[in-house]
Design a protein around this motif. Structure first.
Motif, short mmCIF file in Angstrom:
data_model
loop_
_atom_site.label_atom_id
_atom_site.label_comp_id
_atom_site.label_asym_id
_atom_site.label_seq_id
_atom_site.Cartn_x
_atom_site.Cartn_y
_atom_site.Cartn_z
N THR A 157 -10.88 -1.77 4.40
CA THR A 157 -9.90 -2.72 4.91
C THR A 157 -9.20 -3.10 3.49
O THR A 157 -9.61 -3.96 2.55
N HIS A 158 -7.79 -2.85 3.11
CA HIS A 158 -6.90 -2.77 2.07
C HIS A 158 -5.73 -3.28 3.25
O HIS A 158 -4.99 -2.87 3.10
N HIS A 159 -4.58 -4.32 2.70
CA HIS A 159 -3.21 -3.94 2.92
C HIS A 159 -2.98 -5.11 1.54
O HIS A 159 -2.03 -5.82 1.13
N SER A 164 -2.54 0.97 2.56
CA SER A 164 -2.77 0.06 3.22
C SER A 164 -3.21 1.14 4.67
O SER A 164 -3.36 1.97 4.59
N TYR A 165 -5.12 -0.05 4.84
CA TYR A 165 -5.16 0.97 5.82
C TYR A 165 -7.14 0.33 6.12
O TYR A 165 -6.99 -1.18 5.64
N ASP A 166 -7.30 0.33 7.50
CA ASP A 166 -8.21 -0.39 8.26
C ASP A 166 -8.24 0.08 9.33
O ASP A 166 -8.00 1.64 10.13
#
Length: 295
Positions: A157-159, A164-166
């Motif tokens: 998960t990264h924002h 940005s993704y999850d």
């Protein structure tokens, strides 16, 4: 100080490439990697360029073996030596692409990946790959944070401001709890990036005095590596000069050095490797020879 090796053959950099490398291939490269592995060298390196304009190649070189393919092969013929990209250009890749491909390399090598990264400077190559050149530093910072978040888990998960993704699976992922990341560069901003987001700093095109002055401007974290290149060494032909250079690297702050060797053939190169190990050990460098009973 640990001693690694800038692999011959894989990069045709005009100031340092030698005649024997022009006709060498994977067999010679494997011979060198096996010898370095058995002698206890810390790492080998491979650089990344996709396509270099012909006029630029006259200065930077035009031959660059792909590090992922090269290291994947060498992982199968070595036992403990680490594989360091030097460097992977962050702007050329989506962070999850790096996490998947190099996480897989960490798997197949048994946890021997060192991810060396850089911001990149060859605008023609950025343009060719349709990668943004302007603002690449800020984009690289976000990419590096994203990669680190993805290496240790199959559900990253990264924002961030650019990525940005999850809710995704990225398997396999790296087997190391924390893949070492060395950040390349030659500016104070690169050093700050390394301290904030990496595990080491790998400067280039700077004198020892410039490196010492730059390092004095920051408080380095415990365990942080300073990775310095040796330039061409000739252990058999100039042992005193080789010792002086190794001492100079350590005095400049190196915890790891990446050595380059002059040689007239692959056999001469392997002899130089053995002699460098002997000389470097006398000035306090660390080697861990591979146990003979490993498969």
């Amino acid at each position: 100080m640990f001693v690694g090796l800038g692999l011959p053959v894989v990069t045709a950099y005009p100031p340092t490439t030698q005649a024997w490398e022009a006709d060498a291939g994977i067999a010679e490269l494997a011979t060198v990697a096996r010898a370095a592995d058995e002698l206890g060298y810390h790492h080998v390196t491979c650089s990344e360029h996709v396509a270099v304009p012909v006029d630029v190649a006259a200065v930077r070189g035009g031959v660059y073996w792909d590090p992922l393919a090269t290291f994947g092969y060498l992982a199968a013929v070595t036992r403990q030596i680490r594989f360091a990209t030097s460097v992977l250009v962050l702007g050329y890749h989506h962070p999850l692409e790096v996490a998947k491909r190099y996480g897989t390399l960490d798997q197949v090598s048994g946890g021997r990946l060192v991810l060396g990264v850089g911001v990149g400077s060859l605008q023609e190559e950025f343009d060719l790959l349709d990668a943004p050149f302007d603002g690449r530093g800020a984009r690289a910072d976000d990419a590096l944070a994203a990669i680190r978040s993805a290496f240790g888990t199959g559900t990253p998960t990264h924002h961030g401001p650019f990525y940005s993704y999850d809710g995704l699976m990225v398997e396999p992922h790296a087997v190391q709890d924390r893949v070492p990341v060395w950040v390349g560069g030659r500016t104070r901003r690169a050093l700050r990036r390394a301290v904030a987001l990496g595990d080491g700093f790998s400067p280039f095109a700077l004198s020892d005095d410039e490196i010492r002055a730059m390092l004095a401007t920051v408080d380095l974290p415990d365990g942080f590596d300073v990775v310095l290149t040796s330039g061409l060494l000739d252990p058999l032909g100039d042992p005193d000069g080789t010792r002086r250079r190794l001492d100079g690297l350590r005095e400049a702050g190196a915890t790891v050095t990446t050595a380059s060797l002059t040689a007239s053939s692959v056999a001469h190169y392997v002899d130089q490797l053995a002699e460098l190990q002997s000389l470097a050990a006398t000035v306090g460098a660390h080697f861990t020879p591979a146990p003979k009973d490993l498969p």
